[in-house]
Design an enzyme around this catalytic site. Structure first.
Site, PDB file in Angstrom:
ATOM      1  N   LYS A 150     -17.856   0.172   0.474  1.00 52.85           N
ATOM      2  CA  LYS A 150     -19.273   0.520   0.582  1.00 52.85           C
ATOM      3  C   LYS A 150     -20.012  -0.676   1.151  1.00 52.85           C
ATOM      4  CE  LYS A 150     -23.260   1.691  -2.306  1.00 52.85           C
ATOM      5  NZ  LYS A 150     -23.692   2.313  -3.571  1.00 52.85           N
ATOM      6  N   LYS A 152     -23.454  -2.653   2.411  1.00 56.31           N
ATOM      7  CA  LYS A 152     -24.896  -2.760   2.284  1.00 56.31           C
ATOM      8  C   LYS A 152     -25.517  -3.019   3.660  1.00 56.31           C
ATOM      9  CE  LYS A 152     -25.364  -2.257  -2.191  1.00 56.31           C
ATOM     10  NZ  LYS A 152     -26.164  -1.153  -2.778  1.00 56.31           N
ATOM     11  N   ASP A 177     -24.855   1.965   2.449  1.00 57.28           N
ATOM     12  CA  ASP A 177     -26.053   2.095   1.635  1.00 57.28           C
ATOM     13  C   ASP A 177     -27.180   1.344   2.322  1.00 57.28           C
ATOM     14  OD1 ASP A 177     -27.981   2.351  -0.278  1.00 57.28           O
ATOM     15  OD2 ASP A 177     -26.848   1.408  -1.895  1.00 57.28           O
ATOM     16  N   LYS A 248     -26.716   7.772 -11.170  1.00 55.97           N
ATOM     17  CA  LYS A 248     -26.486   6.538 -11.920  1.00 55.97           C
ATOM     18  C   LYS A 248     -27.035   6.729 -13.323  1.00 55.97           C
ATOM     19  CE  LYS A 248     -26.750   3.511  -7.861  1.00 55.97           C
ATOM     20  NZ  LYS A 248     -27.553   2.483  -7.139  1.00 55.97           N
ATOM     21  N   ASP A 298     -18.477   5.244  -7.141  1.00 54.43           N
ATOM     22  CA  ASP A 298     -18.792   3.848  -6.836  1.00 54.43           C
ATOM     23  C   ASP A 298     -19.087   3.141  -8.156  1.00 54.43           C
ATOM     24  OD1 ASP A 298     -19.575   1.446  -5.711  1.00 54.43           O
ATOM     25  OD2 ASP A 298     -21.613   2.138  -5.277  1.00 54.43           O
TER      26      ASP A 298
END
Length: 329
Positions: A150, A152, A177, A248, A298
């Site tokens: 993943k 950023k 992301d 989340k 994740d």
């Protein structure tokens, strides 16, 4: 005789390995709040990480947890907790502690109490922090043995960053992301540039609350709502703009809401990702059960720390092992 549960809460500081960098800044440590419920000779634990972009602080989360002491002593249920407290890290910590205490009192694991299948190892993403392309390429090369990375993003120069990571890890699956950094940019064009490198999911391209900017966008890569999706109340405005949501537990307020949110999202045709804030394996453990209901997982929050709890969850070949009963649940 059943004892009245006693509630305690404390703040713990855990160092990050190096620095964790996203579009909003870098973190060198994370403060978490641990809630503990003790009754009948056993203790249930839960961990919450304050969501700084919501204005949460460790002191505030701890105070919010302790404010429920009388209700907990009176036999507060998880459903009653949901009604008494707003979503967020405090409710997550208490919800997890209630699940853990129930499992220990009942002698059955949380997954059985929740009516879930027995958990199996889950493939988790591993995060490459935001940086210059060369730095991200080096980080990707060091993690090239992992199946899912993943990345950023920051907006400007993101195509170069993804190209560099692809050079460093040619065989890895990639998700990115944006952390809202594409606000005001041509999302469709940005996504098309990343699609050429095999990116399979893009999280939160625009600022939360400005999701209407995505009306009419035909992205070649599925868009996933993160900051824009807190709990079930947000789903109405996401359908048609996003093709997935990132759940989340610190956002939605615990495993109880996470399981309900995942079910309702799937019923509306949305794919599900289960993610995390930075935190130890104690914080990842309840999310792991929700992860069994997700397409993407994740849960590398503890892997990014300099150290973890002694009974922390193990990673092998990019797959995270289920939590042990000694840890949680």
């Amino acid at each position: 005789m059943t004892n009245r549960p006693h509630l305690a809460a404390r703040i713990e500081r855990w160092p990050v390995r190096g620095a964790f960098t996203i579009a909003r800044g870098a973190k060198t440590h994370v403060d978490v709040v641990v809630a503990e419920l003790t009754a009948d000779g056993v203790t249930g634990r839960g961990e919450g990480t304050p969501i700084y972009y919501h204005g949460e602080t460790a002191d505030g989360v701890r105070a919010a947890v302790l404010a429920q002491a009388d209700a907990v002593a009176g036999g507060l249920s998880r459903d009653e907790l949901h009604a008494r407290m707003p979503r967020g890290a405090a409710r997550n910590a208490l919800d997890a502690a209630l699940w853990d205490l129930a499992a220990k009192r009942d002698g059955r694991p949380v997954w059985a109490l929740a009516g879930l299948p027995e958990p199996q190892p889950l493939e988790t993403a591993f995060t490459i922090s935001l940086g210059e392309p060369a730095a991200m390429e080096a980080a990707a090369r060091a993690a090239a043995h992992l199946p899912l990375l993943k990345l950023k993003m920051a907006g400007e120069g993101d195509a170069a960053r993804v190209a560099a990571v692809r050079r460093g890890a040619p065989g890895a699956r990639l998700i990115v992301d944006a952390n809202e950094a594409w606000t005001g940019r041509d999302v469709e064009r940005q996504a098309a540039a990343l699609a050429t490198h095999g990116v399979e999911l893009i999280e939160q391209p625009v600022r939360a609350g400005e999701d209407a900017d995505l009306d009419g966008v035909r992205s070649p890569v599925p868009l996933c709502a993160d900051e824009s999706c807190q709990d079930r109340a947000d789903l109405d405005r996401l359908v048609g703009r996003y093709r997935a949501i990132n759940i989340k537990l610190d956002k939605c307020g615990g495993l109880t809401e996470a399981l309900a949110l995942a079910a309702e999202a799937r019923a509306r045709g949305l794919d599900v990702m289960v993610g995390c804030m930075l935190g130890t394996s104690l914080g990842m453990a309840p999310a792991f059960l929700a992860g069994g209901q997700a397409r993407w997982v994740d849960l590398d929050g503890a892997l990014l720390l300099a150290r973890d709890r002694p009974e922390g969850m193990a990673l092998a070949g990019g797959r995270l092992a289920p939590p042990t009963r000694a840890l949680w649940g």
